[in-house]
Design a protein around this motif. Structure first.
Motif, PDB file in Angstrom:
ATOM      1  N   LYS A   8       0.778  -1.329   0.327  1.00 10.02           N
ATOM      2  CA  LYS A   8      -0.056  -0.512  -0.047  1.00 10.02           C
ATOM      3  C   LYS A   8       0.695   1.508  -0.279  1.00 10.02           C
ATOM      4  O   LYS A   8       0.603   2.345  -0.754  1.00 10.02           O
ATOM      5  N   ARG A   9       1.670   1.187   0.481  1.00  7.99           N
ATOM      6  CA  ARG A   9       2.774   2.281   0.584  1.00  7.99           C
ATOM      7  C   ARG A   9       3.677   2.437  -0.463  1.00  7.99           C
ATOM      8  O   ARG A   9       4.000   3.711  -0.582  1.00  7.99           O
ATOM      9  N   LEU A  12       1.254   4.274  -2.759  1.00  6.34           N
ATOM     10  CA  LEU A  12       0.701   4.934  -2.709  1.00  6.34           C
ATOM     11  C   LEU A  12       2.166   6.330  -2.754  1.00  6.34           C
ATOM     12  O   LEU A  12       2.223   7.941  -3.350  1.00  6.34           O
ATOM     13  N   TYR A  51      -7.007  -4.565  -4.685  1.00  7.30           N
ATOM     14  CA  TYR A  51      -4.969  -3.915  -5.519  1.00  7.30           C
ATOM     15  C   TYR A  51      -4.514  -4.728  -5.516  1.00  7.30           C
ATOM     16  O   TYR A  51      -3.746  -4.514  -6.544  1.00  7.30           O
ATOM     17  N   CYS A  69      -6.969   4.028  -4.975  1.00  3.38           N
ATOM     18  CA  CYS A  69      -6.472   4.581  -4.378  1.00  3.38           C
ATOM     19  C   CYS A  69      -6.805   5.532  -3.150  1.00  3.38           C
ATOM     20  O   CYS A  69      -5.781   5.833  -2.062  1.00  3.38           O
ATOM     21  N   ILE A  72      -6.952   3.085   0.758  1.00  4.02           N
ATOM     22  CA  ILE A  72      -5.467   3.006   1.165  1.00  4.02           C
ATOM     23  C   ILE A  72      -5.348   4.422   1.434  1.00  4.02           C
ATOM     24  O   ILE A  72      -4.493   4.319   2.406  1.00  4.02           O
ATOM     25  N   GLU A  73      -4.648   5.501   0.366  1.00  3.96           N
ATOM     26  CA  GLU A  73      -4.810   7.022   1.560  1.00  3.96           C
ATOM     27  C   GLU A  73      -5.610   7.099   2.409  1.00  3.96           C
ATOM     28  O   GLU A  73      -4.836   7.677   3.695  1.00  3.96           O
ATOM     29  N   ASP A  74      -6.026   7.153   2.379  1.00  2.11           N
ATOM     30  CA  ASP A  74      -7.428   7.272   3.933  1.00  2.11           C
ATOM     31  C   ASP A  74      -7.082   6.638   5.224  1.00  2.11           C
ATOM     32  O   ASP A  74      -6.937   6.816   6.020  1.00  2.11           O
TER      33      ASP A  74
END
Length: 108
Positions: A8-9, A12, A51, A69, A72-74
């Motif tokens: 995930k990182r 982002l 994802y 996206c 994931i960011e949230d």
């Protein structure tokens, strides 16, 4: 969880994009020196969250769109903020002082 968070990182940060192939489960287990079943569970989690998609012909591929996206960011942002708030409360920092300091340091 750590493997899923890492992917995930990378998404982002722009180091992983839609269509990128992930190494095989066996390769990851060997590289990280962890049990292949642990890697399998991580892939299942990533697939369940949408994802990562896996096919028998192409292997596992990152799949992201604007909705994924944003999710994931949230998720990562809330996690970082919860961690910070917990640490601030642990040492008895006041909300007002924390907000003032964040405002001051944000511009640096």
């Amino acid at each position: 969880m750590q493997l899923a968070s890492y992917v995930k990182r990378q998404i982002l940060l722009g180091h992983a994009a839609a269509g990128d192939r992930l190494p095989s489960r066996r390769e990851i287990a060997t590289q990280l020196n962890i049990n292949p079943n642990t890697v399998q569970k991580a892939f299942k989690l990533m697939e369940d969250e949408g994802y990562v998609r896996t096919s028998s012909t192409q292997g596992s591929i990152i799949y992201i769109d604007d909705t994924i996206c944003a999710k994931i960011e949230d998720e990562l942002m809330k996690g970082l903020i919860r961690e910070f708030i917990g640490s601030a409360k642990e040492v008895n920092l006041s909300f007002k002082k924390v907000v003032e300091l964040i405002s001051e340091l944000w511009e640096e």
